[in-house]
Design a protein around this motif. Sequence first.
Motif, PDB file in Angstrom:
ATOM      1  N   LEU A  70       0.862  -1.185   0.000  1.00 43.97           N
ATOM      2  CA  LEU A  70       0.000   0.000   0.000  1.00 43.97           C
ATOM      3  C   LEU A  70       0.895   1.230   0.000  1.00 43.97           C
ATOM      4  N   ILE A  71       0.835   2.004  -1.089  1.00 45.24           N
ATOM      5  CA  ILE A  71       1.693   3.181  -1.226  1.00 45.24           C
ATOM      6  C   ILE A  71       1.111   4.374  -0.480  1.00 45.24           C
ATOM      7  N   SER A  72      -0.188   4.631  -0.682  1.00 44.52           N
ATOM      8  CA  SER A  72      -0.839   5.767  -0.025  1.00 44.52           C
ATOM      9  C   SER A  72      -2.346   5.659  -0.170  1.00 44.52           C
ATOM     10  N   GLN A  73      -3.054   6.595   0.473  1.00 46.33           N
ATOM     11  CA  GLN A  73      -4.511   6.695   0.327  1.00 46.33           C
ATOM     12  C   GLN A  73      -4.839   8.138  -0.050  1.00 46.33           C
ATOM     13  N   ILE A  74      -5.710   8.319  -1.043  1.00 42.77           N
ATOM     14  CA  ILE A  74      -6.075   9.663  -1.474  1.00 42.77           C
ATOM     15  C   ILE A  74      -7.587   9.738  -1.730  1.00 42.77           C
ATOM     16  N   ILE A  75      -8.104  10.956  -1.754  1.00 47.26           N
ATOM     17  CA  ILE A  75      -9.514  11.192  -2.101  1.00 47.26           C
ATOM     18  C   ILE A  75      -9.550  11.835  -3.487  1.00 47.26           C
ATOM     19  N   ILE A  76     -10.287  11.199  -4.411  1.00 46.95           N
ATOM     20  CA  ILE A  76     -10.485  11.761  -5.759  1.00 46.95           C
ATOM     21  C   ILE A  76     -11.985  11.813  -6.008  1.00 46.95           C
ATOM     22  N   ASN A  77     -12.514  13.025  -6.254  1.00 42.18           N
ATOM     23  CA  ASN A  77     -13.956  13.209  -6.508  1.00 42.18           C
ATOM     24  C   ASN A  77     -14.813  12.563  -5.418  1.00 42.18           C
ATOM     25  N   LYS A  78     -14.439  12.823  -4.162  1.00 44.25           N
ATOM     26  CA  LYS A  78     -15.168  12.348  -2.987  1.00 44.25           C
ATOM     27  C   LYS A  78     -15.169  10.825  -2.853  1.00 44.25           C
ATOM     28  N   LYS A  79     -14.196  10.191  -3.460  1.00 49.63           N
ATOM     29  CA  LYS A  79     -14.081   8.731  -3.344  1.00 49.63           C
ATOM     30  C   LYS A  79     -12.676   8.378  -2.871  1.00 49.63           C
ATOM     31  N   LEU A  80     -12.619   7.483  -1.884  1.00 50.33           N
ATOM     32  CA  LEU A  80     -11.343   7.035  -1.352  1.00 50.33           C
ATOM     33  C   LEU A  80     -10.674   6.083  -2.341  1.00 50.33           C
ATOM     34  N   HIS A  81      -9.401   6.297  -2.590  1.00 47.66           N
ATOM     35  CA  HIS A  81      -8.617   5.416  -3.452  1.00 47.66           C
ATOM     36  C   HIS A  81      -7.381   4.927  -2.685  1.00 47.66           C
ATOM     37  N   LEU A  82      -7.117   3.634  -2.767  1.00 49.98           N
ATOM     38  CA  LEU A  82      -5.862   3.093  -2.260  1.00 49.98           C
ATOM     39  C   LEU A  82      -4.895   3.018  -3.438  1.00 49.98           C
ATOM     40  N   VAL A  83      -3.698   3.531  -3.246  1.00 52.35           N
ATOM     41  CA  VAL A  83      -2.675   3.497  -4.287  1.00 52.35           C
ATOM     42  C   VAL A  83      -1.722   2.348  -3.985  1.00 52.35           C
ATOM     43  N   MET A  84      -1.575   1.434  -4.947  1.00 48.89           N
ATOM     44  CA  MET A  84      -0.749   0.247  -4.756  1.00 48.89           C
ATOM     45  C   MET A  84       0.110  -0.005  -5.989  1.00 48.89           C
ATOM     46  N   ASN A  85       1.061  -0.896  -5.845  1.00 48.56           N
ATOM     47  CA  ASN A  85       1.881  -1.270  -6.991  1.00 48.56           C
ATOM     48  C   ASN A  85       1.011  -1.939  -8.052  1.00 48.56           C
ATOM     49  N   TYR A  86       1.383  -1.718  -9.311  1.00 48.58           N
ATOM     50  CA  TYR A  86       0.622  -2.296 -10.420  1.00 48.58           C
ATOM     51  C   TYR A  86       1.355  -3.505 -10.998  1.00 48.58           C
ATOM     52  N   TYR A  87       0.597  -4.558 -11.277  1.00 51.44           N
ATOM     53  CA  TYR A  87       1.124  -5.755 -11.937  1.00 51.44           C
ATOM     54  C   TYR A  87       0.200  -6.081 -13.107  1.00 51.44           C
ATOM     55  N   ASP A  88       0.778  -6.425 -14.244  1.00 47.17           N
ATOM     56  CA  ASP A  88      -0.051  -6.611 -15.436  1.00 47.17           C
ATOM     57  C   ASP A  88      -0.424  -8.063 -15.710  1.00 47.17           C
ATOM     58  N   MET A  89      -0.056  -8.984 -14.800  1.00 53.64           N
ATOM     59  CA  MET A  89      -0.365 -10.389 -15.035  1.00 53.64           C
ATOM     60  C   MET A  89      -0.688 -11.099 -13.724  1.00 53.64           C
ATOM     61  N   ASP A  90      -1.856 -11.760 -13.669  1.00 49.45           N
ATOM     62  CA  ASP A  90      -2.153 -12.574 -12.496  1.00 49.45           C
ATOM     63  C   ASP A  90      -1.735 -14.020 -12.771  1.00 49.45           C
ATOM     64  N   LEU A  91      -1.845 -14.867 -11.750  1.00 45.17           N
ATOM     65  CA  LEU A  91      -1.353 -16.238 -11.865  1.00 45.17           C
ATOM     66  C   LEU A  91      -2.094 -17.033 -12.938  1.00 45.17           C
ATOM     67  N   SER A  92      -3.393 -16.807 -13.080  1.00 44.31           N
ATOM     68  CA  SER A  92      -4.153 -17.538 -14.098  1.00 44.31           C
ATOM     69  C   SER A  92      -3.650 -17.197 -15.502  1.00 44.31           C
ATOM     70  N   GLU A  93      -3.270 -15.936 -15.712  1.00 41.89           N
ATOM     71  CA  GLU A  93      -2.716 -15.529 -17.007  1.00 41.89           C
ATOM     72  C   GLU A  93      -1.294 -16.059 -17.179  1.00 41.89           C
ATOM     73  N   TYR A  94      -0.529 -16.029 -16.117  1.00 39.93           N
ATOM     74  CA  TYR A  94       0.852 -16.523 -16.136  1.00 39.93           C
ATOM     75  C   TYR A  94       0.906 -17.997 -16.538  1.00 39.93           C
ATOM     76  N   LEU A  95      -0.063 -18.788 -16.067  1.00 40.23           N
ATOM     77  CA  LEU A  95      -0.064 -20.228 -16.327  1.00 40.23           C
ATOM     78  C   LEU A  95      -0.437 -20.577 -17.767  1.00 40.23           C
ATOM     79  N   LYS A  96      -0.872 -19.588 -18.535  1.00 42.85           N
ATOM     80  CA  LYS A  96      -1.180 -19.846 -19.944  1.00 42.85           C
ATOM     81  C   LYS A  96       0.092 -20.043 -20.772  1.00 42.85           C
TER      82      LYS A  96
END
Length: 273
Positions: A70-96
């Motif tokens: 968890l990098i940080s927490q911010i409010i955008i347009n009255k909505k709470l957002h958690l900022v986290m690291n991004y990964y472009d592949m989950d395990l189900s995709e990796y196993l393909k």
Amino acid sequence: MSTFENLRYIKIQKIGEGAYGIIYKAKDVQTEEIVALKKFKLSDNEGVPSCALREISILNQLKHPNIIKLISQIIINKKLHLVMNYYDMDLSEYLKFKHEEYHLKNIIYKILLAVEFIHKRKFIHRDLQPKNIVVKNNEPVIIDFGLSRVLSPNLTAGVTQLWYRAPELLQNCHSYDYAIDMWSIGCIIAEIALNKPLFMGSSESHQFSLIKNIINRDEWFINNSQFAKFNNLFIDLINKLLQIDPSKRITSTQALYHPFFQDQQALIQDKKE
């Protein structure tokens, strides 16, 4: 919150939906980094939702290389957002894709390291599945702690994606423990081996029936043709994880010290010395 903070992240696209929030791929205009934003809707009456506060608290206690940061927490347009690291592949995709056996073994071991870390801090993840494990450079990272809870005597039974849901949850048990995560891990390991989910039920009753039809005796894997090509230690590990009786399932620590992982254990010992 300043206007700058509101404009710091530019959403690129929706990439998923967790237990309590929508996940977006976004760009940090200050650092040029790609991040993941998890959006929670703020309530006019309650303010920040309890599920968001709980997830923030849990993630702040789980600092581990194989657990989402968890990098940080911010409010955008009255909505709470958690900022986290991004990964472009989950395990189900990796196993393909085809991978070396030692990479797959490393992924299983690192998942278990993270789960042990979670359990030692008295949390149950409650939604372990391939889509909640992302992979980068052959290293797994567990994500989505929206359903995670501290171990307690009475918990909700309707958790974990159906195909990875432990038998006691399918029977509406509310007094479960860390063993439900270990069942999910057993299903994930079997899926890594077979390159397909082991139990693919269409309902809770169907899922339980599939489990009972396959796991109908002790050491059932030994006579299961799907696993004939795997060595006995690997079969024994899965067998010890996929026990219908939760009291017979091995813990995350016991799994890490299973003989199947002797090479990984020796490597860690060498690094300590």
